[in-house]
Design a protein around this motif. Sequence first.
Motif, PDB file in Angstrom:
ATOM      1  N   HIS A  53      70.306 -81.959  -5.713  1.00 18.51           N
ATOM      2  CA  HIS A  53      70.401 -83.045  -6.685  1.00 18.51           C
ATOM      3  C   HIS A  53      69.280 -82.947  -7.712  1.00 18.51           C
ATOM      4  O   HIS A  53      69.500 -83.095  -8.921  1.00 18.51           O
ATOM      5  CB  HIS A  53      70.365 -84.400  -5.961  1.00 18.51           C
ATOM      6  CG  HIS A  53      70.612 -85.555  -6.861  1.00 18.51           C
ATOM      7  ND1 HIS A  53      69.654 -86.496  -7.136  1.00 18.51           N
ATOM      8  CD2 HIS A  53      71.709 -85.915  -7.576  1.00 18.51           C
ATOM      9  CE1 HIS A  53      70.150 -87.393  -7.968  1.00 18.51           C
ATOM     10  NE2 HIS A  53      71.395 -87.065  -8.252  1.00 18.51           N
ATOM     11  N   PHE A  85      69.999 -80.094 -10.055  1.00 22.06           N
ATOM     12  CA  PHE A  85      71.074 -80.455 -10.978  1.00 22.06           C
ATOM     13  C   PHE A  85      70.541 -81.356 -12.092  1.00 22.06           C
ATOM     14  O   PHE A  85      70.817 -81.127 -13.277  1.00 22.06           O
ATOM     15  CB  PHE A  85      72.221 -81.141 -10.243  1.00 22.06           C
ATOM     16  CG  PHE A  85      73.283 -81.664 -11.160  1.00 22.06           C
ATOM     17  CD1 PHE A  85      74.107 -80.793 -11.850  1.00 22.06           C
ATOM     18  CD2 PHE A  85      73.445 -83.030 -11.360  1.00 22.06           C
ATOM     19  CE1 PHE A  85      75.079 -81.267 -12.722  1.00 22.06           C
ATOM     20  CE2 PHE A  85      74.406 -83.513 -12.221  1.00 22.06           C
ATOM     21  CZ  PHE A  85      75.227 -82.628 -12.902  1.00 22.06           C
ATOM     22  N   THR A 145      74.372 -75.688 -12.141  1.00 22.58           N
ATOM     23  CA  THR A 145      75.566 -76.334 -12.689  1.00 22.58           C
ATOM     24  C   THR A 145      76.435 -76.852 -11.553  1.00 22.58           C
ATOM     25  O   THR A 145      76.233 -76.500 -10.386  1.00 22.58           O
ATOM     26  CB  THR A 145      76.390 -75.333 -13.520  1.00 22.58           C
ATOM     27  OG1 THR A 145      76.877 -74.305 -12.636  1.00 22.58           O
ATOM     28  CG2 THR A 145      75.571 -74.726 -14.645  1.00 22.58           C
ATOM     29  N   ILE A 146      77.421 -77.647 -11.909  1.00 20.56           N
ATOM     30  CA  ILE A 146      78.382 -78.141 -10.921  1.00 20.56           C
ATOM     31  C   ILE A 146      79.089 -76.953 -10.272  1.00 20.56           C
ATOM     32  O   ILE A 146      79.305 -76.925  -9.064  1.00 20.56           O
ATOM     33  CB  ILE A 146      79.406 -79.096 -11.568  1.00 20.56           C
ATOM     34  CG1 ILE A 146      78.717 -80.350 -12.102  1.00 20.56           C
ATOM     35  CG2 ILE A 146      80.516 -79.456 -10.604  1.00 20.56           C
ATOM     36  CD1 ILE A 146      78.061 -81.217 -11.061  1.00 20.56           C
ATOM     37  N   GLN A 164      85.801 -78.707 -10.379  1.00 22.10           N
ATOM     38  CA  GLN A 164      84.630 -78.868 -11.234  1.00 22.10           C
ATOM     39  C   GLN A 164      84.837 -79.997 -12.233  1.00 22.10           C
ATOM     40  O   GLN A 164      83.944 -80.820 -12.451  1.00 22.10           O
ATOM     41  CB  GLN A 164      84.333 -77.565 -11.970  1.00 22.10           C
ATOM     42  CG  GLN A 164      83.105 -77.642 -12.849  1.00 22.10           C
ATOM     43  CD  GLN A 164      82.792 -76.308 -13.518  1.00 22.10           C
ATOM     44  OE1 GLN A 164      83.216 -75.264 -13.069  1.00 22.10           O
ATOM     45  NE2 GLN A 164      82.052 -76.359 -14.598  1.00 22.10           N
ATOM     46  N   VAL A 210      84.540 -83.459 -10.548  1.00 24.99           N
ATOM     47  CA  VAL A 210      83.145 -83.834 -10.287  1.00 24.99           C
ATOM     48  C   VAL A 210      82.440 -84.192 -11.591  1.00 24.99           C
ATOM     49  O   VAL A 210      81.725 -85.206 -11.675  1.00 24.99           O
ATOM     50  CB  VAL A 210      82.393 -82.707  -9.538  1.00 24.99           C
ATOM     51  CG1 VAL A 210      80.905 -83.012  -9.451  1.00 24.99           C
ATOM     52  CG2 VAL A 210      82.981 -82.507  -8.150  1.00 24.99           C
ATOM     53  N   GLU A 211      82.637 -83.405 -12.634  1.00 27.40           N
ATOM     54  CA  GLU A 211      82.007 -83.686 -13.928  1.00 27.40           C
ATOM     55  C   GLU A 211      82.458 -85.034 -14.478  1.00 27.40           C
ATOM     56  O   GLU A 211      81.651 -85.810 -14.997  1.00 27.40           O
ATOM     57  CB  GLU A 211      82.313 -82.574 -14.926  1.00 27.40           C
ATOM     58  CG  GLU A 211      81.576 -81.287 -14.636  1.00 27.40           C
ATOM     59  CD  GLU A 211      82.029 -80.123 -15.501  1.00 27.40           C
ATOM     60  OE1 GLU A 211      83.051 -80.242 -16.224  1.00 27.40           O
ATOM     61  OE2 GLU A 211      81.358 -79.078 -15.460  1.00 27.40           O
TER      62      GLU A 211
END
Length: 188
Positions: A7, A10, A16-17, A106, A109-110
């Motif tokens: 975390h 990030f 990146t994710i 992805q 999540v984004e």
Amino acid sequence: MCDEEVHTLFLAGKVTIAEIMNETHWSNPAVQNVMGRYPLHEVRLGNHHVPAGALLVLGLAAANADPEVHVDDSGHTFTNESHLAFGSGPHECPTAAQRLAKIIGQTAVERFLARCRTPRLRDDGAVQHGGSVIVRQLTKLAVIFTADTRTAVRHTASGTDALGESSRSSHYLFPPRMLTQLTSHITD
């Protein structure tokens, strides 16, 4: 690497994710084991003799835990994509399906992170897994977050947004980045 470290990396823009998802395929694969393989002939696996017809269980999660395969020379674990999440050999998921699954995951999540500010687990029991010895699945994920209403525009089934304005395309359900990636190979 623990969740707090990931975390922090990030938030600092160091991973990146996509890299975090790749790491998740390594550390917590959905398909844990493949059952029901039987050697037709007597074989030797490592230092073990396996008779013909013996039940073999392929431990994909265990195979992913091999540090010689998972960690690169610098000790970084996010770059290697040779995990077994999509299978291998003749039973591997087609490349296009792998690409689509990665894009969908992805993007989800984004979008969640863009629309839900400061997500955090509700309590110590917020994450629970179930399933079987073959597949590990998420059965509970209790998350507390603040919704960002500026980015979350709701669309109706008729193709209009919350303000009654028409959508420009019937593809309004797809996030723009995903739509671009899905259609980038199409030529006129």
